[in-house]
Design an enzyme around this catalytic site. Structure first.
Site, PDB file in Angstrom:
ATOM      1  N   PRO A   1      -4.185   2.820  14.671  1.00 65.72           N
ATOM      2  CG  PRO A   1      -3.850   3.357  12.427  1.00 65.72           C
ATOM      3  CD  PRO A   1      -3.942   2.191  13.374  1.00 65.72           C
ATOM      4  CB  THR A   2      -6.565   8.042  16.316  1.00 61.07           C
ATOM      5  OG1 THR A   2      -7.834   8.689  16.438  1.00 61.07           O
ATOM      6  CG2 THR A   2      -5.484   9.058  15.983  1.00 61.07           C
TER       7      THR A   2
ATOM      8  N   GLY B   1       0.812  -1.218   0.000  1.00 63.06           N
ATOM      9  CA  GLY B   1       0.000   0.000   0.000  1.00 63.06           C
ATOM     10  C   GLY B   1       0.840   1.260   0.000  1.00 63.06           C
TER      11      GLY B   1
ATOM     12  CE1 TYR C   1     -10.610  -0.201   6.312  1.00 62.13           C
ATOM     13  CE2 TYR C   1     -10.985   0.815   8.455  1.00 62.13           C
ATOM     14  CZ  TYR C   1     -10.138   0.508   7.413  1.00 62.13           C
ATOM     15  OH  TYR C   1      -8.823   0.900   7.461  1.00 62.13           O
TER      16      TYR C   1
ATOM     17  CG  HIS D   1     -10.831   9.014   6.097  1.00 61.48           C
ATOM     18  ND1 HIS D   1      -9.798   8.318   5.501  1.00 61.48           N
ATOM     19  CD2 HIS D   1     -11.677   8.074   6.582  1.00 61.48           C
ATOM     20  CE1 HIS D   1     -10.007   7.022   5.629  1.00 61.48           C
ATOM     21  NE2 HIS D   1     -11.141   6.845   6.269  1.00 61.48           N
TER      22      HIS D   1
ATOM     23  CD1 TRP E   1     -22.489  15.728   4.497  1.00 60.79           C
ATOM     24  CD2 TRP E   1     -22.491  13.578   5.102  1.00 60.79           C
ATOM     25  NE1 TRP E   1     -22.870  14.988   3.410  1.00 60.79           N
ATOM     26  CE2 TRP E   1     -22.883  13.668   3.752  1.00 60.79           C
ATOM     27  CE3 TRP E   1     -22.409  12.334   5.692  1.00 60.79           C
ATOM     28  CZ2 TRP E   1     -23.204  12.543   2.993  1.00 60.79           C
ATOM     29  CZ3 TRP E   1     -22.727  11.205   4.947  1.00 60.79           C
ATOM     30  CH2 TRP E   1     -23.117  11.316   3.604  1.00 60.79           C
TER      31      TRP E   1
ATOM     32  CB  VAL F   1      -0.582   4.571   6.286  1.00 61.99           C
ATOM     33  CG1 VAL F   1       0.384   3.904   7.259  1.00 61.99           C
ATOM     34  CG2 VAL F   1      -1.728   5.210   7.053  1.00 61.99           C
ATOM     35  N   GLY F   2       1.136   4.271   3.674  1.00 65.24           N
ATOM     36  CA  GLY F   2       2.239   3.606   3.002  1.00 65.24           C
ATOM     37  C   GLY F   2       3.287   4.575   2.477  1.00 65.24           C
TER      38      GLY F   2
END
Length: 345
Positions: A164-165, A11, A137, A180, A239, A16-17
């Site tokens: 991780p948060t 990834g 997920y 996100h 939202w 992150v990767g």
């Protein structure tokens, strides 16, 4: 890890990767192994095993995943559970089968129950019902944690998991459907700023780079397309109620923690998994105000309470990772500035 060990980052194109690759290179690791998805589909067991048999990596960072926000998770539930289960199962099995010395599995704090006590301690795992908007997920991530644990128990492997948060940072995903909270805020505030400046050409260029709203075609009404997303020159609709709380961690801090754990701690010392976060949270309304200030949008913010808030609060207890010797360094405003700068480039 030795600096010349072969390290596979699964990834590597993601948030992150890519941060992991930057961190490993910064620390002097010279044999980092990556593959594009077109060259290696981690949902295909035969492809994964052929890759591991040929390359024989010494260490594996499992950062590959199908990820997204509330809309994406709620729309593509089957894809989220199926793809993430296969990615984890195939990579973990191949790591065992072909002698990987150590694997680090990236999870998510969505594994915790919706109404778990706050802050979220590792021992609250599987103590209640999950948040419905990202259950698919979460179930896949829970399965990956258990795979690592049971492979360690049955086969004596050294596979560790980290939770991780909410992450954000350089090379984030700004797709309207899949992003996100933080990257979605950055993009919407930026587009609202451009609309307020009446810079339609810049908006079209942004659409070409990061993807246009669903149903938008070349020559269509830009103002109408943005209005459908709650974006106008005078106000931006976001939202939910804005009253839920979120903890946010800069992705380069996450990568630093991952490498720190891989270098220094084995599964027997960590336990089933360890949280990674800042230990601090803010209301979503407060996060929105920070982003608006950094981006420079001068209009109003309104909250669409017909849309879900998601989990009311999701603050991690980071006492275990802090006790091991690691603590997050990047404060939220500085992280937003860095991320917005990367987005604008």
């Amino acid at each position: 890890m030795d600096k010349k060990n072969k390290i596979y980052v699964a990834g590597h194109r993601g948030l992150v990767g890519s941060a992991l690759c930057r961190r490993l290179q910064r620390e002097g690791y010279t044999n980092i192994l990556t593959r594009e998805r077109r060259d290696l589909d981690l949902t295909r067991q035969a492809e994964v095993e052929a890759f591991f048999e040929k390359e024989r990596p010494d260490y594996v960072f499992l950062a590959a995943a199908r990820v997204g926000g509330i809309l994406d998770n709620s729309t593509y539930m089957a894809d989220f559970i199926y793809q993430n289960l296969l990615i984890a199962a195939n990579t973990i099995e191949a790591s065992y089968k072909f002698g990987v010395k150590k694997l680090l599995n990236l999870g998510s704090t969505c594994i915790y129950p919706r109404l778990a006590p706050q802050p979220l301690k590792e021992e609250y795992f599987l103590s209640g019902c999950l948040e419905p908007t990202n259950e698919a997920y979460a179930v896949a991530k829970i399965a990956a944690i258990k795979l690592c644990r049971y492979y360690n128990k049955q086969y004596g492997t050294n596979f560790i998991s980290v939770m991780p948060t909410n992450l954000y940072g350089i090379n984030d995903n700004y797709n309207f459907e899949g992003s996100h909270l933080l990257p979605a805020f950055i993009r919407k505030f930026h587009l609202a700023k451009l609309l307020r400046k009446k810079d339609i050409d810049a908006i079209k260029a942004e659409f070409a780079k990061f993807g246009a709203p669903r149903g938008y075609g070349e020559g269509d009404d830009v103002i109408g397309a943005l209005k459908g997303l709650g974006i106008t020159a005078d106000a931006l609709a976001l939202w939910g109620s804005g009253t839920a709380y979120r903890e946010l961690l800069y992705s380069d801090d996450q990568a630093e923690a991952d490498v720190f754990l891989m270098e220094n701690y084995d599964a027997a010392k960590i336990g089933e998994f360890v949280n990674i976060g800042t230990g601090e949270d803010l209301q979503i309304k407060e996060i929105a105000e920070l982003v608006r200030d950094v981006v420079g949008f001068e209009g109003d913010v309104v909250w669409d309470t017909t849309k879900p808030d998601g989990m009311p609060k999701k603050l991690t207890d980071v006492s275990r990772i802090n006790a091991l010797g690691w603590k997050a360094k990047t404060n939220l405003r500085d992280g937003i500035v860095l991320t917005y700068g990367d987005y604008c480039k």
